[in-house]
Design a protein around this motif. Sequence first.
Motif, PDB file in Angstrom:
ATOM      1  N   ALA A  75     -20.886  -4.628 -15.751  1.00  0.00           N
ATOM      2  CA  ALA A  75     -21.290  -5.100 -14.428  1.00  0.00           C
ATOM      3  C   ALA A  75     -21.346  -6.623 -14.414  1.00  0.00           C
ATOM      4  N   GLY A  76     -20.828  -7.201 -13.338  1.00  0.00           N
ATOM      5  CA  GLY A  76     -20.742  -8.644 -13.222  1.00  0.00           C
ATOM      6  C   GLY A  76     -19.432  -9.222 -13.714  1.00  0.00           C
ATOM      7  N   GLY A  77     -18.639  -8.400 -14.372  1.00  0.00           N
ATOM      8  CA  GLY A  77     -17.366  -8.858 -14.905  1.00  0.00           C
ATOM      9  C   GLY A  77     -16.254  -8.827 -13.877  1.00  0.00           C
ATOM     10  N   SER A  78     -15.042  -9.122 -14.352  1.00  0.00           N
ATOM     11  CA  SER A  78     -13.877  -9.224 -13.476  1.00  0.00           C
ATOM     12  C   SER A  78     -12.695  -8.460 -14.054  1.00  0.00           C
ATOM     13  N   LEU A  79     -11.839  -8.016 -13.166  1.00  0.00           N
ATOM     14  CA  LEU A  79     -10.552  -7.417 -13.524  1.00  0.00           C
ATOM     15  C   LEU A  79      -9.537  -7.818 -12.467  1.00  0.00           C
ATOM     16  N   ARG A  80      -8.278  -7.865 -12.865  1.00  0.00           N
ATOM     17  CA  ARG A  80      -7.210  -8.064 -11.895  1.00  0.00           C
ATOM     18  C   ARG A  80      -6.235  -6.898 -11.996  1.00  0.00           C
ATOM     19  N   LEU A  81      -6.099  -6.190 -10.903  1.00  0.00           N
ATOM     20  CA  LEU A  81      -5.130  -5.101 -10.828  1.00  0.00           C
ATOM     21  C   LEU A  81      -3.797  -5.652 -10.326  1.00  0.00           C
ATOM     22  N   SER A  82      -2.727  -5.051 -10.810  1.00  0.00           N
ATOM     23  CA  SER A  82      -1.390  -5.399 -10.366  1.00  0.00           C
ATOM     24  C   SER A  82      -0.677  -4.138  -9.895  1.00  0.00           C
ATOM     25  N   CYS A  83       0.256  -4.327  -8.993  1.00  0.00           N
ATOM     26  CA  CYS A  83       1.084  -3.221  -8.506  1.00  0.00           C
ATOM     27  C   CYS A  83       2.497  -3.731  -8.363  1.00  0.00           C
ATOM     28  N   ALA A  84       3.380  -3.256  -9.227  1.00  0.00           N
ATOM     29  CA  ALA A  84       4.772  -3.657  -9.191  1.00  0.00           C
ATOM     30  C   ALA A  84       5.541  -2.714  -8.282  1.00  0.00           C
ATOM     31  N   ALA A  85       6.343  -3.289  -7.385  1.00  0.00           N
ATOM     32  CA  ALA A  85       7.083  -2.506  -6.401  1.00  0.00           C
ATOM     33  C   ALA A  85       8.582  -2.655  -6.616  1.00  0.00           C
ATOM     34  N   SER A  86       9.307  -1.573  -6.329  1.00  0.00           N
ATOM     35  CA  SER A  86      10.761  -1.626  -6.402  1.00  0.00           C
ATOM     36  C   SER A  86      11.335  -0.659  -5.385  1.00  0.00           C
ATOM     37  N   GLY A  87      12.601  -0.849  -5.019  1.00  0.00           N
ATOM     38  CA  GLY A  87      13.281   0.116  -4.184  1.00  0.00           C
ATOM     39  C   GLY A  87      13.407  -0.255  -2.724  1.00  0.00           C
ATOM     40  N   ARG A  88      12.703  -1.247  -2.272  1.00  0.00           N
ATOM     41  CA  ARG A  88      12.801  -1.668  -0.871  1.00  0.00           C
ATOM     42  C   ARG A  88      12.356  -3.117  -0.793  1.00  0.00           C
ATOM     43  N   ILE A  89      12.682  -3.786   0.285  1.00  0.00           N
ATOM     44  CA  ILE A  89      12.301  -5.187   0.430  1.00  0.00           C
ATOM     45  C   ILE A  89      10.788  -5.290   0.505  1.00  0.00           C
ATOM     46  N   PHE A  90      10.192  -5.708  -0.609  1.00  0.00           N
ATOM     47  CA  PHE A  90       8.743  -5.773  -0.732  1.00  0.00           C
ATOM     48  C   PHE A  90       8.136  -6.663   0.330  1.00  0.00           C
ATOM     49  N   SER A  91       8.798  -7.767   0.618  1.00  0.00           N
ATOM     50  CA  SER A  91       8.216  -8.772   1.507  1.00  0.00           C
ATOM     51  C   SER A  91       8.034  -8.257   2.928  1.00  0.00           C
ATOM     52  N   SER A  92       8.688  -7.174   3.287  1.00  0.00           N
ATOM     53  CA  SER A  92       8.605  -6.650   4.649  1.00  0.00           C
ATOM     54  C   SER A  92       7.522  -5.580   4.799  1.00  0.00           C
ATOM     55  N   LEU A  93       6.862  -5.221   3.712  1.00  0.00           N
ATOM     56  CA  LEU A  93       5.897  -4.140   3.714  1.00  0.00           C
ATOM     57  C   LEU A  93       4.462  -4.632   3.786  1.00  0.00           C
ATOM     58  N   THR A  94       3.615  -3.865   4.451  1.00  0.00           N
ATOM     59  CA  THR A  94       2.177  -4.024   4.321  1.00  0.00           C
ATOM     60  C   THR A  94       1.733  -3.261   3.083  1.00  0.00           C
ATOM     61  N   MET A  95       0.903  -3.892   2.275  1.00  0.00           N
ATOM     62  CA  MET A  95       0.439  -3.292   1.032  1.00  0.00           C
ATOM     63  C   MET A  95      -1.062  -3.071   1.094  1.00  0.00           C
ATOM     64  N   GLY A  96      -1.513  -2.038   0.414  1.00  0.00           N
ATOM     65  CA  GLY A  96      -2.940  -1.752   0.414  1.00  0.00           C
ATOM     66  C   GLY A  96      -3.435  -1.269  -0.927  1.00  0.00           C
TER      67      GLY A  96
END
Length: 121
Positions: free
Chosen positions: A13-34
């Motif tokens: 508790a009190g610590g930090s993490l960074r999650l990542s999500c790698a995308a492929s197969g479609r133009i990523f920049s045109s998508l809303t991500m959640g």
Amino acid sequence: VQLQASGGGLVQAGGSLRLSCAASGRIFSSLTMGWFRRAPGKEREFVATISWRRNTDYVDSVKGRFTISRDNPKNTLYLQMNSLEPEDTAVYYCAATPAGVARSDRQYNYWGQGTQVTVSS
């Protein structure tokens, strides 16, 4: 669209993490991500979203602690999680939709496999 989430783990508790999500197969920049999460015994809930225009929205419980961001040249979505609390323990999922900023999981067409985040007290 294929999504691969990573970065989960065990943190105090009190610590930090960074999650990542790698995308492929479609133009990523045109998508809303959640990002969504599912805690043990609970329904999947919305955490954060970022549109292709970089408009963002967060669930109230993470505002001021979590930051969603995207790196379009790298086709990668991030969730920086600070000041983690035991209540943040869940499997975290990334998702994508051609729609605009979206809080409902029903609006998302594509899902990653999930990454476990465990916050100890």
